[in-house]
Design a protein around this motif. Structure first.
Motif, PDB file in Angstrom:
ATOM      1  N   PHE A   1      -5.367  -2.924  10.502  1.00 36.56           N
ATOM      2  CA  PHE A   1      -5.593  -2.066  11.681  1.00 36.56           C
ATOM      3  C   PHE A   1      -5.054  -2.742  12.930  1.00 36.56           C
ATOM      4  CE2 PHE A   1      -8.392   1.842  11.778  1.00 36.56           C
ATOM      5  CZ  PHE A   1      -8.174   2.161  10.466  1.00 36.56           C
ATOM      6  N   GLY A   2      -3.941  -2.226  13.394  1.00 36.22           N
ATOM      7  CA  GLY A   2      -3.451  -2.659  14.694  1.00 36.22           C
ATOM      8  C   GLY A   2      -2.542  -3.858  14.674  1.00 36.22           C
TER       9      GLY A   2
ATOM     10  N   THR B   1      -5.707   4.148  12.885  1.00 35.26           N
ATOM     11  CA  THR B   1      -4.631   3.166  12.690  1.00 35.26           C
ATOM     12  C   THR B   1      -3.643   3.262  13.849  1.00 35.26           C
ATOM     13  OG1 THR B   1      -3.338   4.807  11.471  1.00 35.26           O
ATOM     14  CG2 THR B   1      -4.768   3.335  10.180  1.00 35.26           C
ATOM     15  N   GLY B   2      -2.947   2.167  14.073  1.00 35.66           N
ATOM     16  CA  GLY B   2      -1.955   2.152  15.165  1.00 35.66           C
ATOM     17  C   GLY B   2      -1.891   0.772  15.787  1.00 35.66           C
TER      18      GLY B   2
ATOM     19  N   PHE C   1      -2.918   4.364  -1.827  1.00 34.22           N
ATOM     20  CA  PHE C   1      -3.773   4.663  -0.684  1.00 34.22           C
ATOM     21  C   PHE C   1      -3.837   6.181  -0.532  1.00 34.22           C
ATOM     22  CE2 PHE C   1      -5.648   3.845   3.392  1.00 34.22           C
ATOM     23  CZ  PHE C   1      -5.525   5.076   3.965  1.00 34.22           C
TER      24      PHE C   1
ATOM     25  N   GLY D   1       0.764  -1.603   8.814  1.00 34.15           N
ATOM     26  CA  GLY D   1       1.168  -0.242   8.439  1.00 34.15           C
ATOM     27  C   GLY D   1       1.990   0.413   9.527  1.00 34.15           C
ATOM     28  N   SER D   2       1.324   0.826  10.607  1.00 34.46           N
ATOM     29  CA  SER D   2       1.984   1.642  11.654  1.00 34.46           C
ATOM     30  C   SER D   2       3.260   0.997  12.199  1.00 34.46           C
ATOM     31  CB  SER D   2       0.997   1.900  12.794  1.00 34.46           C
ATOM     32  OG  SER D   2      -0.088   2.663  12.305  1.00 34.46           O
TER      33      SER D   2
ATOM     34  N   ILE E   1       1.471   7.317  11.779  1.00 40.36           N
ATOM     35  CA  ILE E   1       1.300   7.656  10.360  1.00 40.36           C
ATOM     36  C   ILE E   1       1.103   9.155  10.174  1.00 40.36           C
ATOM     37  CG2 ILE E   1      -0.207   7.315   8.335  1.00 40.36           C
ATOM     38  CD1 ILE E   1      -0.402   4.384   9.105  1.00 40.36           C
TER      39      ILE E   1
ATOM     40  N   VAL F   1      -2.687  -6.738   6.503  1.00 39.46           N
ATOM     41  CA  VAL F   1      -2.074  -5.427   6.248  1.00 39.46           C
ATOM     42  C   VAL F   1      -1.367  -4.966   7.517  1.00 39.46           C
ATOM     43  CG1 VAL F   1      -2.489  -3.025   5.596  1.00 39.46           C
ATOM     44  CG2 VAL F   1      -3.924  -4.856   4.643  1.00 39.46           C
TER      45      VAL F   1
ATOM     46  N   TYR G   1     -11.266  -5.082   2.344  1.00 38.74           N
ATOM     47  CA  TYR G   1     -10.386  -4.737   3.458  1.00 38.74           C
ATOM     48  C   TYR G   1     -11.221  -4.689   4.746  1.00 38.74           C
ATOM     49  CZ  TYR G   1      -6.677  -2.070   5.923  1.00 38.74           C
ATOM     50  OH  TYR G   1      -5.696  -1.636   6.793  1.00 38.74           O
TER      51      TYR G   1
ATOM     52  N   GLU H   1       0.872  -1.188   0.000  1.00 39.03           N
ATOM     53  CA  GLU H   1       0.000   0.000   0.000  1.00 39.03           C
ATOM     54  C   GLU H   1       0.903   1.231   0.000  1.00 39.03           C
ATOM     55  OE1 GLU H   1      -2.931   0.426   3.107  1.00 39.03           O
ATOM     56  OE2 GLU H   1      -3.678  -1.620   2.805  1.00 39.03           O
TER      57      GLU H   1
ATOM     58  N   ALA I   1      -8.154   9.282   9.704  1.00 39.03           N
ATOM     59  CA  ALA I   1      -8.255   7.878  10.140  1.00 39.03           C
ATOM     60  C   ALA I   1      -6.911   7.349  10.640  1.00 39.03           C
ATOM     61  CB  ALA I   1      -8.758   7.018   8.982  1.00 39.03           C
ATOM     62  N   ASP I   2      -5.927   8.218  10.720  1.00 39.82           N
ATOM     63  CA  ASP I   2      -4.601   7.744  11.095  1.00 39.82           C
ATOM     64  C   ASP I   2      -4.212   8.136  12.517  1.00 39.82           C
ATOM     65  OD1 ASP I   2      -3.833   8.031   7.742  1.00 39.82           O
ATOM     66  OD2 ASP I   2      -3.410   6.227   8.932  1.00 39.82           O
TER      67      ASP I   2
HETATM   68  O1  LIG Z   1      -1.389   1.177  10.691  1.00 46.18           O
HETATM   69  P1  LIG Z   1      -2.095  -0.118  11.000  1.00 46.18           P
HETATM   70  O2  LIG Z   1      -2.778  -0.082  12.368  1.00 46.18           O
HETATM   71  O3  LIG Z   1      -1.186  -1.320  10.795  1.00 46.18           O
HETATM   72  O4  LIG Z   1      -3.283  -0.282   9.923  1.00 46.18           O
HETATM   73  C1  LIG Z   1      -3.016  -0.432   8.504  1.00 46.18           C
HETATM   74  C2  LIG Z   1      -3.039   0.928   7.940  1.00 46.18           C
HETATM   75  O5  LIG Z   1      -1.803   1.535   8.267  1.00 46.18           O
HETATM   76  C3  LIG Z   1      -3.233   1.155   6.442  1.00 46.18           C
HETATM   77  O6  LIG Z   1      -3.990   0.178   5.806  1.00 46.18           O
HETATM   78  C4  LIG Z   1      -3.862   2.506   6.460  1.00 46.18           C
HETATM   79  C5  LIG Z   1      -3.154   3.663   6.609  1.00 46.18           C
HETATM   80  N1  LIG Z   1      -4.016   4.700   6.787  1.00 46.18           N
HETATM   81  C6  LIG Z   1      -5.310   4.209   6.825  1.00 46.18           C
HETATM   82  C7  LIG Z   1      -6.534   4.850   7.046  1.00 46.18           C
HETATM   83  C8  LIG Z   1      -7.702   4.070   7.018  1.00 46.18           C
HETATM   84  C9  LIG Z   1      -7.655   2.684   6.788  1.00 46.18           C
HETATM   85  C10 LIG Z   1      -6.392   2.018   6.573  1.00 46.18           C
HETATM   86  C11 LIG Z   1      -5.258   2.804   6.626  1.00 46.18           C
END
Ligand SMILES: O=P(O)(O)OC[C@@H](O)[C@@H](O)c1c[nH]c2ccccc12
Length: 273
Positions: A216-217, A187-188, A105, A237-238, A69, A235, A179, A54, A64-65
């Motif tokens: 998520f998480g 996110t986090g 994304f 991310g954080s 992030i 997935v 998703y 992504e 949403a972050d």
């Molecule tokens: O960061 P996490 O908690 O691992 O979640 C994935 C997320 O980073 C990525 O898919 C994403 C980044 N920003 C977002 C905003 C909404 C949904 C999803 C996302």
């Protein structure tokens, strides 16, 4: 007869299914700490076994972050990295030999700023297989889905635990994968997940023939393994963005850059389901 797809993401999920494997899908903020380093990190993610990635477009108001992030977005915006630069990064990574399917994304506003005609015209030239727009308003999603389909790009729907009665509507005529957002909020990394998350994912799986990924998480090998058992993709991310932040001083020192990149690769490799 399945329709012949040339979409890299669809082909990747088909191959993973044949192998009985779950996709590892890292997220990174493109341009954090700079564009050239992001390209090097994408190569490390691929070497670490990522199945697709992504590519996060930095945005000034990432609602949403969580903080990790948000900080990454702020760093990338300082380097003046925006939607078009992120598209160009996908093309550069492809030209540098990456085989990964790229999921762009982005929040909706940068797309509106660019204009839908320009956005979809450019998407087609930049090796993008999928698109996630977390704040895409439902009333706009019909047109976005139509334009994505015409461009041969998967507009990936997000389904949250609160969406239960709307799941069928959300996943209807979706493409790519669905998703599943594991938790409410932003996110986090999380140390635990609501007891109903497995049932939620199963409900989504029952409502679509598409691959279902969870995010998520999720931040540890155990958490990835747990969700990999009940999904087609996980997935992260954080946790990865935090690792990038932790080694950012190494990444910015030519003498220590390779060490920083190796630490990112090792971190992601130990997550692989
Ligand atoms: O960061 P996490 O908690 O691992 O979640 C994935 C997320 O980073 C990525 O898919 C994403 C980044 N920003 C977002 C905003 C909404 C949904 C999803 C996302």
């Amino acid at each position: 007869m399945t329709t012949e797809t040339t979409n890299r993401m669809d082909l990747a999920f088909r191959r993973l299914k044949e192998q009985g494997r779950t996709a590892l899908i890292p997220f990174l903020t493109v341009g954090d700490p700079d564009l050239e380093t992001s390209l090097a990190i994408i190569a490390e993610l691929e070497a670490a076994g990522a199945d697709m990635v992504e590519l996060g477009v930095p945005y000034s108001d990432p609602l949403a972050d969580g903080p990790v992030i948000q900080r990454a977005s702020a760093r990338a915006l300082k380097g003046n990295v925006h939607l078009r630069t992120c598209m160009e990064a996908a093309l550069k990574a492809r030209k540098a030999g990456s085989q990964l399917p790229f999921i762009l994304f982005t929040y909706y506003n940068p797309v509106l700023q660019m204009g839908l005609d320009t956005f979809f015209a450019e998407l087609g030239n930049h090796e993008i297989s999928g698109l996630i727009i977390p704040d895409l308003p439902i009333e706009e999603s019909e047109e976005m889905r139509r334009r994505s389909r015409e461009a041969g790009i998967n507009l990936i729907p997000l389904v949250a635990p609160t969406s239960s009665e709307r799941i069928a509507k959300i996943v209807n005529d979706a493409s790519g994968f669905v998703y599943c957002v594991s938790s409410l909020g932003v996110t986090g990394e999380r140390s635990s997940f609501h007891e109903s998350v497995d049932r939620f994912i199963e409900t989504v799986r029952q409502s679509t023939d598409l691959p279902v990924a969870v995010g998520f998480g999720i931040s540890t090998p155990d958490q990835v393994a747990r969700f990999a058992k009940i999904s087609d993709g996980v997935v992260v991310g954080s946790a990865i963005v935090r690792k990038i932040e932790e080694v950012i001083v190494l990444l910015q020192d030519p003498a220590k850059r390779a060490e920083g990149l190796l630490q990112i690769r090792n971190f992601v490799a130990q997550l692989r389901p």
